[in-house]
Write a protein that holds these residues in place. Structure first.
Motif, PDB file in Angstrom:
ATOM      1  N   ALA A  39       0.813  -1.205   0.000  1.00 31.08           N
ATOM      2  CA  ALA A  39       0.000   0.000   0.000  1.00 31.08           C
ATOM      3  C   ALA A  39       0.854   1.266   0.000  1.00 31.08           C
ATOM      4  N   ARG A  40       2.105   1.156  -0.397  1.00 29.88           N
ATOM      5  CA  ARG A  40       2.993   2.321  -0.396  1.00 29.88           C
ATOM      6  C   ARG A  40       2.469   3.365  -1.367  1.00 29.88           C
ATOM      7  N   GLN A  41       2.300   4.574  -0.873  1.00 25.73           N
ATOM      8  CA  GLN A  41       1.826   5.684  -1.693  1.00 25.73           C
ATOM      9  C   GLN A  41       3.031   6.460  -2.200  1.00 25.73           C
ATOM     10  N   LEU A  42       3.206   6.523  -3.498  1.00 26.09           N
ATOM     11  CA  LEU A  42       4.319   7.268  -4.070  1.00 26.09           C
ATOM     12  C   LEU A  42       4.083   8.764  -3.920  1.00 26.09           C
ATOM     13  N   ASP A  43       5.155   9.501  -3.791  1.00 25.94           N
ATOM     14  CA  ASP A  43       5.098  10.947  -3.631  1.00 25.94           C
ATOM     15  C   ASP A  43       5.332  11.586  -4.994  1.00 25.94           C
ATOM     16  N   ILE A  44       4.384  12.363  -5.449  1.00 27.31           N
ATOM     17  CA  ILE A  44       4.487  12.987  -6.772  1.00 27.31           C
ATOM     18  C   ILE A  44       5.664  13.961  -6.851  1.00 27.31           C
ATOM     19  N   PHE A  45       6.062  14.531  -5.712  1.00 24.75           N
ATOM     20  CA  PHE A  45       7.152  15.504  -5.694  1.00 24.75           C
ATOM     21  C   PHE A  45       8.509  14.869  -5.410  1.00 24.75           C
ATOM     22  N   ASN A  46       8.532  13.592  -5.067  1.00 23.73           N
ATOM     23  CA  ASN A  46       9.782  12.902  -4.758  1.00 23.73           C
ATOM     24  C   ASN A  46       9.853  11.661  -5.647  1.00 23.73           C
ATOM     25  N   ASN A  47      10.319  11.834  -6.844  1.00 23.81           N
ATOM     26  CA  ASN A  47      10.368  10.754  -7.816  1.00 23.81           C
ATOM     27  C   ASN A  47      11.556   9.846  -7.495  1.00 23.81           C
ATOM     28  N   ASP A  48      11.422   9.044  -6.446  1.00 24.23           N
ATOM     29  CA  ASP A  48      12.521   8.218  -5.947  1.00 24.23           C
ATOM     30  C   ASP A  48      12.377   6.740  -6.287  1.00 24.23           C
ATOM     31  N   ASP A  49      11.433   6.385  -7.156  1.00 19.81           N
ATOM     32  CA  ASP A  49      11.130   4.982  -7.369  1.00 19.81           C
ATOM     33  C   ASP A  49      12.337   4.170  -7.859  1.00 19.81           C
ATOM     34  N   ALA A  50      13.089   4.665  -8.835  1.00 20.73           N
ATOM     35  CA  ALA A  50      14.239   3.915  -9.357  1.00 20.73           C
ATOM     36  C   ALA A  50      15.316   3.757  -8.280  1.00 20.73           C
ATOM     37  N   ILE A  51      15.615   4.824  -7.561  1.00 23.89           N
ATOM     38  CA  ILE A  51      16.623   4.765  -6.489  1.00 23.89           C
ATOM     39  C   ILE A  51      16.141   3.837  -5.378  1.00 23.89           C
ATOM     40  N   ARG A  52      14.876   3.985  -4.991  1.00 21.17           N
ATOM     41  CA  ARG A  52      14.319   3.157  -3.930  1.00 21.17           C
ATOM     42  C   ARG A  52      14.396   1.684  -4.296  1.00 21.17           C
ATOM     43  N   GLN A  53      14.015   1.329  -5.518  1.00 17.08           N
ATOM     44  CA  GLN A  53      14.041  -0.071  -5.932  1.00 17.08           C
ATOM     45  C   GLN A  53      15.469  -0.633  -5.924  1.00 17.08           C
ATOM     46  N   LYS A  54      16.422   0.158  -6.370  1.00 14.11           N
ATOM     47  CA  LYS A  54      17.830  -0.276  -6.361  1.00 14.11           C
ATOM     48  C   LYS A  54      18.300  -0.521  -4.923  1.00 14.11           C
ATOM     49  N   ARG A  55      17.993   0.391  -4.036  1.00 17.89           N
ATOM     50  CA  ARG A  55      18.384   0.233  -2.631  1.00 17.89           C
ATOM     51  C   ARG A  55      17.682  -0.952  -1.985  1.00 17.89           C
ATOM     52  N   GLU A  56      16.405  -1.146  -2.295  1.00 19.28           N
ATOM     53  CA  GLU A  56      15.677  -2.266  -1.719  1.00 19.28           C
ATOM     54  C   GLU A  56      16.244  -3.604  -2.187  1.00 19.28           C
ATOM     55  N   ARG A  57      16.685  -3.678  -3.434  1.00 17.30           N
ATOM     56  CA  ARG A  57      17.311  -4.918  -3.913  1.00 17.30           C
ATOM     57  C   ARG A  57      18.614  -5.181  -3.156  1.00 17.30           C
ATOM     58  N   ALA A  58      19.407  -4.145  -2.962  1.00 19.99           N
ATOM     59  CA  ALA A  58      20.666  -4.297  -2.220  1.00 19.99           C
ATOM     60  C   ALA A  58      20.386  -4.724  -0.778  1.00 19.99           C
ATOM     61  N   ASN A  59      19.410  -4.071  -0.138  1.00 21.80           N
ATOM     62  CA  ASN A  59      19.070  -4.437   1.233  1.00 21.80           C
ATOM     63  C   ASN A  59      18.488  -5.837   1.312  1.00 21.80           C
ATOM     64  N   GLY A  60      17.711  -6.227   0.310  1.00 26.64           N
ATOM     65  CA  GLY A  60      17.166  -7.584   0.260  1.00 26.64           C
ATOM     66  C   GLY A  60      18.260  -8.625   0.176  1.00 26.64           C
ATOM     67  N   ALA A  61      19.299  -8.336  -0.628  1.00 23.30           N
ATOM     68  CA  ALA A  61      20.435  -9.261  -0.737  1.00 23.30           C
ATOM     69  C   ALA A  61      21.169  -9.362   0.600  1.00 23.30           C
ATOM     70  N   MET A  62      21.366  -8.231   1.284  1.00 19.16           N
ATOM     71  CA  MET A  62      22.030  -8.257   2.595  1.00 19.16           C
ATOM     72  C   MET A  62      21.199  -9.059   3.592  1.00 19.16           C
ATOM     73  N   ASP A  63      19.890  -8.818   3.617  1.00 14.60           N
ATOM     74  CA  ASP A  63      19.011  -9.537   4.535  1.00 14.60           C
ATOM     75  C   ASP A  63      19.024 -11.036   4.249  1.00 14.60           C
ATOM     76  N   ALA A  64      19.047 -11.416   2.969  1.00 16.40           N
ATOM     77  CA  ALA A  64      19.058 -12.837   2.605  1.00 16.40           C
ATOM     78  C   ALA A  64      20.346 -13.516   3.076  1.00 16.40           C
ATOM     79  N   LEU A  65      21.480 -12.846   2.927  1.00 20.73           N
ATOM     80  CA  LEU A  65      22.747 -13.418   3.401  1.00 20.73           C
ATOM     81  C   LEU A  65      22.757 -13.557   4.922  1.00 20.73           C
ATOM     82  N   ASN A  66      22.274 -12.543   5.613  1.00 18.22           N
ATOM     83  CA  ASN A  66      22.233 -12.609   7.075  1.00 18.22           C
ATOM     84  C   ASN A  66      21.298 -13.720   7.546  1.00 18.22           C
ATOM     85  N   ALA A  67      20.166 -13.897   6.852  1.00 18.68           N
ATOM     86  CA  ALA A  67      19.234 -14.968   7.213  1.00 18.68           C
ATOM     87  C   ALA A  67      19.835 -16.340   6.913  1.00 18.68           C
TER      88      ALA A  67
END
Length: 169
Positions: free
Chosen positions: A105-133
């Motif tokens: 239910a994440r609501q994107l911010d029309i004034f903060n077009n961060d979707d590409a950066i956010r997705q890249k960071r989330e993939r990196a964090n997901g990889a870190m979380d997977a290794l730690n798990a």
């Protein structure tokens, strides 16, 4: 809300020592936030000091990646350093991610077009979380990882929930 608090050991009761422990507590809270599939829009910091307490909230874009949350954390500690005397003794620190929304239910911010950066960071964090798990330990993380005396930052028995095994690494 996802958060942690800790009474500080005597060697960590300075502003810099409290900052380091709060940073580790925030990593633990951020991992839980991601595991439970939520995003946060606010970060709270509270400190118990000799003559009372100190509290501040910072608003964030709707995020769950470590880079954005740590940026907000540094902003909070900039306030601490400006508002409290350098020799302040801090006895307890608490950090909380708040104003949550489910990941679907994440609501994107029309004034903060961060979707590409956010997705890249989330993939990196997901990889870190997977290794730690996978290794049931903090193997990969952002910044230094120096738990205080006694270890187990954030992995305590809770009054409101049963901790998962992941809370202890």
């Amino acid at each position: 809300m996802f958060g942690h608090g800790r009474v500080l050991p005597p060697e960590s009761r300075s502003i810099n020592g409290a900052y380091e422990i709060a940073r580790l507590l925030l990593v633990k809270a951020r991992r839980r936030l991601r595991r439970e599939e939520y995003y946060a829009e606010a970060l709270w910091l509270w400190l118990s000091v000799r003559d009372g307490s100190w509290f501040r909230i910072v608003k964030m874009p709707t995020v769950n990646d470590e880079q954005a949350i740590m940026t907000a954390h540094r902003m909070l500690w900039d306030y601490v350093r400006r508002e409290l005397p350098r020799n302040t003794t801090i006895f307890r620190v608490g950090i909380t991610l708040a104003d949550l929304s489910p990941a679907n239910a994440r609501q994107l911010d029309i004034f903060n077009n961060d979707d590409a950066i956010r997705q890249k960071r989330e993939r990196a964090n997901g990889a870190m979380d997977a290794l730690n798990a996978k290794y049931s330990s903090t193997i990969v993380h952002m910044g230094e990882w120096n738990p205080p005396a006694g270890g187990h930052v954030g992995g305590k028995i809770s009054y409101v929930r049963i901790p998962s095994a992941e809370d202890f690494y």
